[in-house]
Structure formats: C-alpha cells, structure tokens
Design a protein around this motif. Sequence first.
Motif, PDB file in Angstrom:
ATOM      1  N   ALA A  21       0.821  -1.216   0.000  1.00 32.25           N
ATOM      2  CA  ALA A  21       0.000   0.000   0.000  1.00 32.25           C
ATOM      3  C   ALA A  21       0.858   1.271   0.000  1.00 32.25           C
ATOM      4  CB  ALA A  21      -0.945  -0.013   1.201  1.00 32.25           C
ATOM      5  N   GLU A  22       1.984   1.225   0.688  1.00 32.69           N
ATOM      6  CA  GLU A  22       2.853   2.406   0.767  1.00 32.69           C
ATOM      7  C   GLU A  22       3.497   2.764  -0.575  1.00 32.69           C
ATOM      8  OE1 GLU A  22       2.031   0.911   4.716  1.00 32.69           O
ATOM      9  OE2 GLU A  22       2.776  -0.111   2.946  1.00 32.69           O
ATOM     10  N   ASP A  23       3.393   1.887  -1.564  1.00 29.04           N
ATOM     11  CA  ASP A  23       3.945   2.159  -2.898  1.00 29.04           C
ATOM     12  C   ASP A  23       2.988   2.954  -3.782  1.00 29.04           C
ATOM     13  OD1 ASP A  23       6.306   0.664  -2.413  1.00 29.04           O
ATOM     14  OD2 ASP A  23       5.313  -1.193  -3.041  1.00 29.04           O
ATOM     15  N   LEU A  24       1.756   3.151  -3.345  1.00 32.93           N
ATOM     16  CA  LEU A  24       0.722   3.715  -4.209  1.00 32.93           C
ATOM     17  C   LEU A  24       1.124   5.053  -4.840  1.00 32.93           C
ATOM     18  CD1 LEU A  24      -2.059   3.366  -5.461  1.00 32.93           C
ATOM     19  CD2 LEU A  24      -3.049   4.355  -3.373  1.00 32.93           C
ATOM     20  N   ASP A  25       1.612   5.991  -4.063  1.00 31.48           N
ATOM     21  CA  ASP A  25       1.982   7.301  -4.622  1.00 31.48           C
ATOM     22  C   ASP A  25       3.109   7.166  -5.647  1.00 31.48           C
ATOM     23  OD1 ASP A  25       0.047   8.655  -3.165  1.00 31.48           O
ATOM     24  OD2 ASP A  25       1.419   9.197  -1.544  1.00 31.48           O
ATOM     25  N   ALA A  26       4.106   6.344  -5.350  1.00 32.14           N
ATOM     26  CA  ALA A  26       5.216   6.151  -6.287  1.00 32.14           C
ATOM     27  C   ALA A  26       4.730   5.451  -7.558  1.00 32.14           C
ATOM     28  CB  ALA A  26       6.332   5.348  -5.627  1.00 32.14           C
ATOM     29  N   LEU A  27       3.779   4.521  -7.425  1.00 34.83           N
ATOM     30  CA  LEU A  27       3.220   3.855  -8.609  1.00 34.83           C
ATOM     31  C   LEU A  27       2.431   4.842  -9.469  1.00 34.83           C
ATOM     32  CD1 LEU A  27       2.227   0.483  -6.961  1.00 34.83           C
ATOM     33  CD2 LEU A  27       3.755   0.744  -8.946  1.00 34.83           C
ATOM     34  N   LEU A  56       1.120  -7.440  -8.558  1.00 35.52           N
ATOM     35  CA  LEU A  56       1.731  -6.176  -8.950  1.00 35.52           C
ATOM     36  C   LEU A  56       3.134  -6.182  -8.355  1.00 35.52           C
ATOM     37  CD1 LEU A  56       1.874  -3.373 -10.135  1.00 35.52           C
ATOM     38  CD2 LEU A  56       0.433  -2.543  -8.269  1.00 35.52           C
ATOM     39  N   LEU A  57       4.119  -6.342  -9.244  1.00 36.97           N
ATOM     40  CA  LEU A  57       5.522  -6.383  -8.824  1.00 36.97           C
ATOM     41  C   LEU A  57       6.146  -5.013  -9.031  1.00 36.97           C
ATOM     42  CD1 LEU A  57       6.559  -9.731 -10.565  1.00 36.97           C
ATOM     43  CD2 LEU A  57       5.740  -9.397  -8.216  1.00 36.97           C
ATOM     44  N   VAL A  58       7.004  -4.619  -8.115  1.00 34.94           N
ATOM     45  CA  VAL A  58       7.715  -3.351  -8.269  1.00 34.94           C
ATOM     46  C   VAL A  58       9.214  -3.604  -8.304  1.00 34.94           C
ATOM     47  CG1 VAL A  58       5.902  -1.927  -7.238  1.00 34.94           C
ATOM     48  CG2 VAL A  58       7.691  -2.874  -5.772  1.00 34.94           C
ATOM     49  N   ALA A  59       9.909  -2.747  -9.037  1.00 36.46           N
ATOM     50  CA  ALA A  59      11.369  -2.769  -9.104  1.00 36.46           C
ATOM     51  C   ALA A  59      11.875  -1.560  -8.340  1.00 36.46           C
ATOM     52  CB  ALA A  59      11.836  -2.710 -10.561  1.00 36.46           C
ATOM     53  N   ALA A  63      15.587   2.654  -2.289  1.00 39.44           N
ATOM     54  CA  ALA A  63      14.208   2.920  -1.877  1.00 39.44           C
ATOM     55  C   ALA A  63      13.393   3.542  -2.999  1.00 39.44           C
ATOM     56  CB  ALA A  63      14.216   3.850  -0.667  1.00 39.44           C
ATOM     57  N   VAL A  64      13.992   3.733  -4.180  1.00 38.12           N
ATOM     58  CA  VAL A  64      13.312   4.419  -5.285  1.00 38.12           C
ATOM     59  C   VAL A  64      12.625   3.421  -6.211  1.00 38.12           C
ATOM     60  CG1 VAL A  64      13.616   5.999  -7.236  1.00 38.12           C
ATOM     61  CG2 VAL A  64      15.009   6.283  -5.170  1.00 38.12           C
ATOM     62  N   LEU A  65      11.319   3.593  -6.391  1.00 42.23           N
ATOM     63  CA  LEU A  65      10.545   2.731  -7.279  1.00 42.23           C
ATOM     64  C   LEU A  65      10.819   3.162  -8.724  1.00 42.23           C
ATOM     65  CD1 LEU A  65       7.027   1.446  -6.588  1.00 42.23           C
ATOM     66  CD2 LEU A  65       7.637   2.177  -8.880  1.00 42.23           C
ATOM     67  N   ILE A  66      11.363   2.236  -9.523  1.00 43.32           N
ATOM     68  CA  ILE A  66      11.777   2.584 -10.885  1.00 43.32           C
ATOM     69  C   ILE A  66      11.062   1.768 -11.964  1.00 43.32           C
ATOM     70  CG2 ILE A  66      14.043   3.469 -10.227  1.00 43.32           C
ATOM     71  CD1 ILE A  66      15.192   0.684 -11.016  1.00 43.32           C
ATOM     72  N   GLY A  67      10.215   0.828 -11.543  1.00 38.61           N
ATOM     73  CA  GLY A  67       9.491   0.033 -12.524  1.00 38.61           C
ATOM     74  C   GLY A  67       8.424  -0.805 -11.862  1.00 38.61           C
ATOM     75  N   ALA A  68       7.508  -1.323 -12.703  1.00 41.71           N
ATOM     76  CA  ALA A  68       6.437  -2.166 -12.184  1.00 41.71           C
ATOM     77  C   ALA A  68       5.910  -3.063 -13.295  1.00 41.71           C
ATOM     78  CB  ALA A  68       5.302  -1.306 -11.626  1.00 41.71           C
ATOM     79  N   ALA A  69       5.362  -4.190 -12.879  1.00 42.03           N
ATOM     80  CA  ALA A  69       4.713  -5.110 -13.810  1.00 42.03           C
ATOM     81  C   ALA A  69       3.455  -5.656 -13.138  1.00 42.03           C
ATOM     82  CB  ALA A  69       5.645  -6.266 -14.172  1.00 42.03           C
ATOM     83  N   ALA A  86       5.903  -1.103 -16.725  1.00 39.51           N
ATOM     84  CA  ALA A  86       6.291   0.313 -16.750  1.00 39.51           C
ATOM     85  C   ALA A  86       7.724   0.463 -16.246  1.00 39.51           C
ATOM     86  CB  ALA A  86       5.349   1.132 -15.869  1.00 39.51           C
ATOM     87  N   VAL A  87       8.482   1.260 -16.970  1.00 38.18           N
ATOM     88  CA  VAL A  87       9.865   1.553 -16.610  1.00 38.18           C
ATOM     89  C   VAL A  87      10.007   3.067 -16.516  1.00 38.18           C
ATOM     90  CG1 VAL A  87      12.256   1.465 -17.432  1.00 38.18           C
ATOM     91  CG2 VAL A  87      10.766  -0.531 -17.712  1.00 38.18           C
TER      92      VAL A  87
END
Length: 167
Positions: A21-27, A56-59, A63-69, A86-87
Amino acid sequence: MEGRVSGPSHPPAVTIRPAIAEDLDALMALEAAAFATDRAERRSIRHAIGSPSISLLVALDGAVLIGAATIERRRGSRRARLSSIAVAPSRAGTGLGRVLLEAAEAEALARGCDRLRLEVREDNGAGIRLYERTGYRRFETVPDYYEDGTTAWRYEKRLGSGEGEAG
C-alpha cells in the motif's frame, strides 16, 4: 534468480518485490512518467495491490521505485496476462524492462500458469523487440485498442521448459 538476470548489457541491480500500500503514490508517479495515455487510475492500482488474482511487482533501486509489472490471472485458467509493464523514463534502455518481464514470467509460473499473454502498441518498437527476442509470438492484431486509436499487437509465450505438461 530473484530479480537477477543476465543479459547483453549490465542489467540494473534492483530488488523486485510485490507492491504494498505504501507504494501507491510512487506507482501513480511512475504511471504518469511512463505512459502518455491509457494510464491506470489510482483506484485500479490500489485494487491490484490487494487483489488475490493480480500480482503487482515493483522494481526498486534502493528505496526508489523505478518500474512495475502487473500480472492478471483468472481462476481455473493456466493463462496469465501481463496487463502493464512500466519503466521509469530515466531507466529506459538499461535492461530493466527485461528484468521486469522475467520476474512477471516467474510470478505467473509460480501461480500455476503456463502461458503469458500481453498487448503492445504497434508503435512501441522497443517493447516489440523485447517480447519477440524473449520468445513471444504475435497471434492477433486489434485495431483501435488504445485510447488514442492505436492498434495493439497481442502476443503469447509458453512458460517453463516446454518439455512436458503438468496437470
């Protein structure tokens, strides 16, 4: 293999994990940066994070979110769908797309799926090259698929060794 993939260039040293849930803003920021149209809405991403039928996987680089699938599954089906990859634009061309794709394939396999399908814009040359180089086969063209009227190419890949079929 946890996020470590060998390739022709130096793949990014990233951590791949399920979104929280804490990834939402970065996503949401990633969606805005990576896609000009057809962006996922906040409520859709929030739903994906908690859904039993979506992975929903994050890269992360530190601590910086740089991608997702995003991988979707249906009960009773052995076919999964990669609905989004997304990259971050600052990481384009670094091999992160391939790392995310391989993580998505591993996730689909771990969830009992033996095939992965996806759609890609016909004008997304980098995406098309990635999918074709990694064994995806185009099986359909869908005109006017995206918000802006662009055609989608649909691809599928059989996952795993391909030798025998379980189940």
